[in-house]
Design an enzyme around this catalytic site. Structure first.
Site, PDB file in Angstrom:
ATOM      1  N   HIS A   1      30.894  47.661  47.263  1.00  0.00           N
ATOM      2  CA  HIS A   1      32.012  47.338  48.156  1.00  0.00           C
ATOM      3  C   HIS A   1      32.229  48.510  49.107  1.00  0.00           C
ATOM      4  O   HIS A   1      31.530  49.523  49.037  1.00  0.00           O
ATOM      5  CB  HIS A   1      33.273  46.955  47.373  1.00  0.00           C
TER       6      HIS A   1
ATOM      7  N   CYS B   1      36.709  54.238  26.882  1.00  0.00           N
ATOM      8  CA  CYS B   1      36.898  53.268  27.974  1.00  0.00           C
ATOM      9  C   CYS B   1      35.536  52.983  28.576  1.00  0.00           C
ATOM     10  O   CYS B   1      34.886  53.884  29.129  1.00  0.00           O
ATOM     11  CB  CYS B   1      37.837  53.800  29.049  1.00  0.00           C
TER      12      CYS B   1
ATOM     13  N   CYS C   1      43.593  52.072  29.999  1.00  0.00           N
ATOM     14  CA  CYS C   1      43.081  53.085  30.922  1.00  0.00           C
ATOM     15  C   CYS C   1      43.705  52.820  32.293  1.00  0.00           C
ATOM     16  O   CYS C   1      43.592  51.707  32.821  1.00  0.00           O
ATOM     17  CB  CYS C   1      41.552  52.969  31.027  1.00  0.00           C
TER      18      CYS C   1
ATOM     19  N   LYS D   1      43.719  51.404  44.914  1.00  0.00           N
ATOM     20  CA  LYS D   1      42.299  51.709  45.120  1.00  0.00           C
ATOM     21  C   LYS D   1      41.520  50.398  45.292  1.00  0.00           C
ATOM     22  O   LYS D   1      41.733  49.452  44.536  1.00  0.00           O
ATOM     23  CB  LYS D   1      41.771  52.448  43.884  1.00  0.00           C
TER      24      LYS D   1
ATOM     25  N   LYS E   1      36.518  46.861  42.048  1.00  0.00           N
ATOM     26  CA  LYS E   1      36.160  45.601  41.401  1.00  0.00           C
ATOM     27  C   LYS E   1      37.224  45.230  40.370  1.00  0.00           C
ATOM     28  O   LYS E   1      37.651  44.079  40.293  1.00  0.00           O
ATOM     29  CB  LYS E   1      34.792  45.779  40.737  1.00  0.00           C
TER      30      LYS E   1
ATOM     31  N   HIS F   1      41.131  51.574  35.012  1.00  0.00           N
ATOM     32  CA  HIS F   1      40.459  50.274  34.899  1.00  0.00           C
ATOM     33  C   HIS F   1      41.336  49.146  34.348  1.00  0.00           C
ATOM     34  O   HIS F   1      40.907  48.000  34.332  1.00  0.00           O
ATOM     35  CB  HIS F   1      39.186  50.409  34.054  1.00  0.00           C
TER      36      HIS F   1
ATOM     37  N   HIS G   1      32.262  52.196  48.025  1.00  0.00           N
ATOM     38  CA  HIS G   1      30.972  52.841  47.766  1.00  0.00           C
ATOM     39  C   HIS G   1      30.291  53.227  49.086  1.00  0.00           C
ATOM     40  O   HIS G   1      29.695  54.297  49.203  1.00  0.00           O
ATOM     41  CB  HIS G   1      30.037  51.912  46.977  1.00  0.00           C
TER      42      HIS G   1
ATOM     43  N   CYS H   1      35.288  53.748  32.422  1.00  0.00           N
ATOM     44  CA  CYS H   1      35.017  55.158  32.770  1.00  0.00           C
ATOM     45  C   CYS H   1      33.742  55.641  32.103  1.00  0.00           C
ATOM     46  O   CYS H   1      33.217  56.688  32.494  1.00  0.00           O
ATOM     47  CB  CYS H   1      36.149  56.066  32.298  1.00  0.00           C
TER      48      CYS H   1
HETATM   49  N1  MSP Z   1      28.075  56.084  38.090  1.00  0.00           N
HETATM   50  C1  MSP Z   1      29.181  56.934  38.284  1.00  0.00           C
HETATM   51  C2  MSP Z   1      28.788  58.170  39.074  1.00  0.00           C
HETATM   52  C3  MSP Z   1      27.704  58.990  38.468  1.00  0.00           C
HETATM   53  S1  MSP Z   1      27.258  60.308  39.507  1.00  0.00           S
HETATM   54  C4  MSP Z   1      26.350  61.309  38.570  1.00  0.00           C
HETATM   55  C5  MSP Z   1      30.263  56.191  39.040  1.00  0.00           C
HETATM   56  N2  MSP Z   1      29.890  55.126  39.732  1.00  0.00           N
HETATM   57  S2  MSP Z   1      30.872  54.160  40.548  1.00  0.00           S
HETATM   58  O1  MSP Z   1      30.015  53.182  41.137  1.00  0.00           O
HETATM   59  O2  MSP Z   1      31.916  53.695  39.716  1.00  0.00           O
HETATM   60  O3  MSP Z   1      31.559  55.034  41.656  1.00  0.00           O
HETATM   61  C6  MSP Z   1      30.808  55.758  42.554  1.00  0.00           C
HETATM   62  C7  MSP Z   1      31.669  56.437  43.594  1.00  0.00           C
HETATM   63  O4  MSP Z   1      32.332  55.491  44.400  1.00  0.00           O
HETATM   64  C8  MSP Z   1      32.745  57.355  43.011  1.00  0.00           C
HETATM   65  O5  MSP Z   1      32.703  58.597  43.694  1.00  0.00           O
HETATM   66  C9  MSP Z   1      34.029  56.649  43.357  1.00  0.00           C
HETATM   67  O6  MSP Z   1      35.071  57.551  43.576  1.00  0.00           O
HETATM   68  C10 MSP Z   1      33.628  55.958  44.652  1.00  0.00           C
HETATM   69  N3  MSP Z   1      34.546  54.889  44.980  1.00  0.00           N
HETATM   70  C11 MSP Z   1      34.690  53.670  44.357  1.00  0.00           C
HETATM   71  N4  MSP Z   1      35.739  53.036  44.929  1.00  0.00           N
HETATM   72  C12 MSP Z   1      36.285  53.803  45.903  1.00  0.00           C
HETATM   73  C13 MSP Z   1      37.286  53.623  46.866  1.00  0.00           C
HETATM   74  N5  MSP Z   1      38.043  52.550  46.897  1.00  0.00           N
HETATM   75  N6  MSP Z   1      37.440  54.590  47.798  1.00  0.00           N
HETATM   76  C14 MSP Z   1      36.611  55.691  47.862  1.00  0.00           C
HETATM   77  N7  MSP Z   1      35.678  55.891  46.968  1.00  0.00           N
HETATM   78  C15 MSP Z   1      35.604  55.061  45.881  1.00  0.00           C
HETATM   79  O7  MSP Z   1      31.416  56.617  38.999  1.00  0.00           O
END
Ligand code: MSP
Length: 507
Positions: free
Chosen positions: A18, A126, A143, A295, A298, A146, A21, A129
């Site tokens: 999304h 969790c 949590c 935030k 998903k 989530h 990311h 996380c």
């Molecule tokens: N797999 C772990 C990261 C491992 S790195 C060694 C993870 N993955 S994640 O897919 O959940 O998140 C990846 C990144 O996307 C995180 O830095 C998270 O903060 C970022 N974001 C997810 N949603 C976000 C927003 N709504 N806004 C900004 N960044 C966000 O965590």
């Protein structure tokens, strides 16, 4: 030649990407392109985190074996950088053989160095996380990140002696006050360390999905440890026959969201020290893109698909909006209206019209040829600000400020048109020199703004330089007045950012 190595977090593949990311990926790409312009050797790493329990569970729910599932979904994650024109150097998947081999080697080193012991642990885990939680971290038993109740897990695992690294980490933080940016995140990480560190379980028992421990194959490496190591493992196999660690480690800059600060700012440097590696150069922690103060995620169910935005506004507009909508480093609310407004007001009007007007006037008043260079541009001040401040701002990851510095020049160029009124000058033959001067200043100023903007707008920038018949040399050295080529054959440029009607077209 100096080296610039930047990473995004590797994304969980339990669902599709999304805009949150895409956010980190866009930021990493802008920084990489900018450092390239400065003549540095760059390496941009992104990828997917595939050994999470939640990934395993989703695969099970879909009746697929996990590898089949991750192979399928990894494709949609590989599309994400392409969609936003992020030109990465390597896409790592933690299921890569090269990664798995390196993870085993890495933790074997920690084991051999005596930082791992066996113990039994019971606690609340969790799965969102992928981490154990203390009661104090829960809100109404759930949590907060989530919104799910953690599960009780009791296992005999191998533990990493994190507690033994407290002093070393504090020394590191004290010696390197810019190790973590922004400053308030540095303080957050440092006080977490100062508050005392607890050993954590580095393996999981009874889970078939993951990298087996080299000394006890009945356990797999804890997914966060497996994932963090990607930043180093990738360098060992991204280019066949080359070990990029020599060039890029410890030059790493990790871009991360605030939810994964502890893993990156505390666990990761400790693991590196334990394995005998240098710690990365710097970590930058950004905030969240939010909708109505929540935030985008998903689990909240308020996701915006980047594909929808890009298909309506184009990737440049989405990139531009991402850095301008929210000050990079802070949390901030975003709306589709704000994307629409920036597109219309800044890209279509400020920049698009400037390109149209400048090219049209050169075509009409000077037969399509840029007049000769002038000695002292009236726009010297905002040009100098771009040349001097943008690299400094990007060195501290202030993408938002850097974009604003460039936009100050764009606005100054528009103002220059309004105040000098070239259409009036053109009516008066005795003012031909003044008109020459203004047209040169506009063309050259626009050329400079465009080169500086090329990291942000990689599609539009070459088009603008093309419309001005300027060479496609994006080198930062060219962000200086008077380097414009006295090109001919310029015609009125086609609109760069065509009208998009409804602000909710992407909804
Ligand atoms: N797999 C772990 C990261 C491992 S790195 C060694 C993870 N993955 S994640 O897919 O959940 O998140 C990846 C990144 O996307 C995180 O830095 C998270 O903060 C970022 N974001 C997810 N949603 C976000 C927003 N709504 N806004 C900004 N960044 C966000 O965590």
């Amino acid at each position: 030649m100096s080296s610039f190595y930047i990473t995004t977090p590797i994304y969980y593949v339990n669902s599709t990407p999304h805009i949150g990311h895409a956010y980190t990926t866009i930021a990493a790409d802008i920084l990489t392109r900018h450092h390239k312009q400065r003549g540095e050797a760059t390496f941009f790493l992104t990828g997917t985190d595939e050994h999470a329990s939640k990934v395993y569970r989703v695969a099970e729910e879909q009746g697929l074996d996990p590898k089949t599932y991750v192979d399928r979904i990894a494709e949609s994650w590989k599309e994400l950088p392409k969609l936003v024109d992020a030109d990465y150097d390597f896409f790592i998947r933690t299921t890569d053989e090269g990664h798995k081999r390196f993870v085993q080697d890495f933790i074997q080193r920690i084991y051999d160095n005596g930082h791992i012991y066996q113990d039994t642990y019971a606690g609340l885990y969790c799965v969102g996380c992928e981490a154990f939680k203390t009661e104090a971290e829960l809100v109404d038993g759930k949590c907060p990140e989530h919104g799910i109740e953690p599960e009780w897990i009791e296992e005999t695992n191998y533990f990493f002696r994190l507690s033994a690294f407290q002093e070393q980490l504090l020394e590191l933080y004290d010696a390197r006050p810019d190790f973590v940016l922004p400053r308030f995140r540095y303080n957050e990480a440092r006080s977490f360390i100062a508050g005392g560190l607890q050993d954590f379980s580095l393996s999981r028992a009874g889970q078939p999905w993951g990298v087996p421990l080299p000394w006890d194959e009945s356990q797999v490496v804890y997914v966060w440890v497996d994932a963090l190591i990607n930043y180093l493992s990738a360098l060992t196999y991204a280019r066949e026959g080359e070990d990029l660690r020599a060039q890029f480690w410890p030059e790493a800059r990790h871009l991360i969201g605030k939810d994964i600060l502890r893993f990156h700012c505390v666990f990761w440097p400790a693991l590196l020290l334990a394995a005998g590696y240098d710690v990365p150069k710097q970590l930058f922690v950004h905030g969240y893109l939010q909708l109505d103060d929540r935030k985008i995620s998903k689990s909240v169910g308020n996701v915006i698909d980047p594909l929808d935005l890009v298909s309506v506004y184009g990737s440049d507009a989405v990139r531009f909006w991402a850095v301008r909508a929210v000050s990079f480093g802070q949390d901030g609310n975003v709306t589709l209206e704000s994307l629409h407004d920036r597109y219309q007001g800044e890209l279509a009007n400020d920049l698009g019209n400037l390109v149209s007007r400048t090219t049209a006037m050169i075509a009409r008043y000077r037969d399509g040829r840029i007049p000769p260079a002038v000695e002292h541009s009236s726009l010297a001040a905002p040009i100098e600000a771009v040349r001097r401040d943008v690299p400094a701002q990007l060195d501290v990851f202030d993408l938002t400020a850097a974009a604003e510095t460039i936009w100050t020049l764009v606005r100054a160029l528009n103002k220059h048109v309004e105040t000098t009124r070239p259409w009036d000058l053109a009516k008066d033959e005795s003012r031909a020199q003044d008109l020459d001067r203004v047209l040169y200043e506009l063309a050259d100023g626009l050329r400079i703004a465009t080169i500086a903007l090329s990291a942000f707008l990689p599609r539009s920038a070459p088009e603008i330089l093309g419309a001005l018949r300027q060479p496609l040399d994006l080198s930062w050295d060219n962000v200086a007045p008077g380097r414009g080529v006295q090109a001919g054959g310029i015609g009125p440029a086609a609109p760069l950012f065509p009208r998009v009607d409804a602000p909710t077209a992407a909804a």
